[in-house]
Design a protein around this motif. Sequence first.
Motif, mmCIF file in Angstrom:
data_model
loop_
_atom_site.group_PDB
_atom_site.id
_atom_site.type_symbol
_atom_site.label_atom_id
_atom_site.label_comp_id
_atom_site.label_asym_id
_atom_site.label_seq_id
_atom_site.Cartn_x
_atom_site.Cartn_y
_atom_site.Cartn_z
ATOM 1 N N GLU A 124 40.140 36.138 16.833
ATOM 2 C CA GLU A 124 39.645 37.367 17.486
ATOM 3 C C GLU A 124 40.828 38.196 17.958
ATOM 4 N N VAL A 125 40.808 39.475 17.638
ATOM 5 C CA VAL A 125 41.878 40.393 18.029
ATOM 6 C C VAL A 125 41.484 41.083 19.323
ATOM 7 N N VAL A 126 42.321 40.925 20.352
ATOM 8 C CA VAL A 126 42.122 41.584 21.641
ATOM 9 C C VAL A 126 43.123 42.725 21.721
ATOM 10 N N PRO A 127 42.686 43.986 21.577
ATOM 11 C CA PRO A 127 43.657 45.092 21.518
ATOM 12 C C PRO A 127 44.382 45.328 22.835
ATOM 13 N N LEU A 128 43.702 45.108 23.962
ATOM 14 C CA LEU A 128 44.306 45.323 25.275
ATOM 15 C C LEU A 128 44.092 44.079 26.122
ATOM 16 N N ASP A 129 44.875 43.071 25.854
ATOM 17 C CA ASP A 129 44.772 41.829 26.611
ATOM 18 C C ASP A 129 45.607 41.961 27.883
ATOM 19 N N GLN A 130 44.961 41.842 29.053
ATOM 20 C CA GLN A 130 45.623 41.990 30.342
ATOM 21 C C GLN A 130 45.944 40.605 30.901
ATOM 22 N N ILE A 131 47.235 40.332 31.038
ATOM 23 C CA ILE A 131 47.702 39.024 31.480
ATOM 24 C C ILE A 131 48.430 39.203 32.810
ATOM 25 N N ASP A 132 47.947 38.543 33.853
ATOM 26 C CA ASP A 132 48.599 38.611 35.156
ATOM 27 C C ASP A 132 49.922 37.855 35.126
ATOM 28 N N ILE A 133 50.897 38.407 35.830
ATOM 29 C CA ILE A 133 52.191 37.739 35.948
ATOM 30 C C ILE A 133 52.511 37.558 37.426
ATOM 31 N N HIS A 134 53.065 36.424 37.754
ATOM 32 C CA HIS A 134 53.370 36.076 39.138
ATOM 33 C C HIS A 134 54.652 36.768 39.566
ATOM 34 N N MET A 135 54.681 37.147 40.860
ATOM 35 C CA MET A 135 55.848 37.835 41.392
ATOM 36 C C MET A 135 56.328 37.130 42.637
ATOM 37 N N ASP A 136 57.632 37.230 42.877
ATOM 38 C CA ASP A 136 58.243 36.745 44.103
ATOM 39 C C ASP A 136 58.532 37.945 44.988
ATOM 40 N N ASN A 137 57.680 38.150 45.999
ATOM 41 C CA ASN A 137 57.882 39.279 46.890
ATOM 42 C C ASN A 137 59.162 39.081 47.694
ATOM 43 N N PRO A 138 59.899 40.144 47.967
ATOM 44 C CA PRO A 138 61.200 39.998 48.631
ATOM 45 C C PRO A 138 61.105 39.485 50.050
ATOM 46 N N VAL A 139 59.947 39.559 50.702
ATOM 47 C CA VAL A 139 59.828 39.080 52.069
ATOM 48 C C VAL A 139 59.196 37.707 52.122
ATOM 49 N N GLY A 140 58.821 37.140 50.976
ATOM 50 C CA GLY A 140 58.328 35.789 50.929
ATOM 51 C C GLY A 140 56.882 35.611 51.333
ATOM 52 N N THR A 141 56.121 36.675 51.453
ATOM 53 C CA THR A 141 54.710 36.586 51.819
ATOM 54 C C THR A 141 53.894 37.356 50.811
ATOM 55 N N ASN A 142 52.570 37.328 51.009
ATOM 56 C CA ASN A 142 51.697 38.044 50.084
ATOM 57 C C ASN A 142 51.848 39.555 50.217
ATOM 58 N N GLY A 143 52.126 40.052 51.424
ATOM 59 C CA GLY A 143 52.303 41.477 51.648
ATOM 60 C C GLY A 143 53.774 41.829 51.748
ATOM 61 N N ILE A 144 54.113 43.078 51.513
ATOM 62 C CA ILE A 144 55.498 43.538 51.588
ATOM 63 C C ILE A 144 55.626 44.562 52.702
ATOM 64 N N PHE A 145 56.797 44.613 53.305
ATOM 65 C CA PHE A 145 57.105 45.540 54.388
ATOM 66 C C PHE A 145 57.865 46.706 53.781
ATOM 67 N N LEU A 146 57.141 47.724 53.344
ATOM 68 C CA LEU A 146 57.715 48.806 52.549
ATOM 69 C C LEU A 146 58.279 49.888 53.458
ATOM 70 N N VAL A 147 59.297 49.535 54.222
ATOM 71 C CA VAL A 147 59.955 50.518 55.075
ATOM 72 C C VAL A 147 61.201 51.084 54.401
ATOM 73 N N SER A 148 61.691 50.396 53.383
ATOM 74 C CA SER A 148 62.824 50.858 52.583
ATOM 75 C C SER A 148 62.577 50.427 51.143
ATOM 76 N N PRO A 149 63.286 51.015 50.182
ATOM 77 C CA PRO A 149 63.072 50.618 48.781
ATOM 78 C C PRO A 149 63.281 49.125 48.573
ATOM 79 N N LEU A 150 62.379 48.517 47.830
ATOM 80 C CA LEU A 150 62.419 47.079 47.571
ATOM 81 C C LEU A 150 62.469 46.827 46.066
#
Length: 385
Positions: free
Chosen positions: A229-255
């Motif tokens: 089966e051909v999936v033209p737009l297969d969306q695959i989640d990728i894991h990220m390491d946030n710079p603050v080490g938590t699920n949320g980021i503190f976007l007070v400066s460019p990260l």
Amino acid sequence: MLSRKGLIPEDYLLTRLAEGVLQPKFTAKPGKARFVAKNGTCNVAHTNIREQGRFLQDVFTTLVDLKWLHTLVIFTMSFLCSWLLFGMIWWLVAFAHGDLDQRGADFVPCVTGIHSFSSAFLFSIEVQVTIGFGARMITEECVSAIMILIVQNIVGLVINAIMLGCIFMKTAQANRRAETLIFSKHAVISVRNNKLCFMMRIGDLRKSMIISATVRMQVVRRTTTEEGEVVPLDQIDIHMDNPVGTNGIFLVSPLIICHVIDKDSPLYDMCAEDLQHDDLEVVVVLEGVVETTGITTQARTSYVADEILWGQRFVPTVAAEDGMYAVDYSKFGNTVKVPTPCCSAKKLDSAGGIARFKLSEGVTLRPSVRRRHASSGMRRSGMDV
């Protein structure tokens, strides 16, 4: 708009997009359709929709999603049509009661001051917008006129609530706040902490913060299942390491958002050569709550293969000046070349990691830096002599 006012330099600002002045320009491959554009709009056309009536079941959302020109036309026509409709009704009431005829002084009309359709139309406007000039007014003579007055007031309040609410929602839409959330023009792949990583930079131009900001990424590519089966737009989640080490980021400066390319990553088998020919797209979504309004906002962008730079990393943008931290947004998208293996992360793991790979291949991470130090030492000794 911001660049015109001199707040943001014109050489790197684009809607939700920032890049360095001296960055090389890349264009997408011809014939490759982006799933998400650089400004965050989804490049998807909905066709052959047979159930068009579903849009009318949610009239308010449909009005908010319309263009400003269409919204203003509907806003104007809704009031004009209601004024004309009730103006016709008031004229019929006056005609049926005989108010349009010249009567004696003892005659009590339903509405005083109505002699033609123009006066009935003006009375309709006065009733609905509660102007009340005083020349035309309703009397106790006709019960039907009192009922029409009540109905028109209710209809006018409903139209005002819907149309003014629609205008407010269009002006306070969350995507307006997303215009000041910017992404780097290019993403990079390089070594960080002895691991091959995919990185991109995000920033917020406003001082009002985005609360509970989160970033997620997906790889969109054409795939084929084991069953064929051909999936033209297969969306695959990728894991990220946030710079603050938590699920949320503190976007007070460019990260710099980092994704470690490990065995669970869809980029695990990709090398530098594959990046030039692979038909992939990395979609980045930044979500958060606007501090001033409490509305959830979302900013999006994407990186195709031509916009991913192998063997480069971002330059620092934050510096301490006069007891505070200053952010230089002119360097937001600037990158520098760094020694990076051209093989895939899978090959690095099979070779025993980045350290053993360097020993087996005879590669050092900072050969140029050492040579510069050695040559500079020689120059200094020569000058001392």
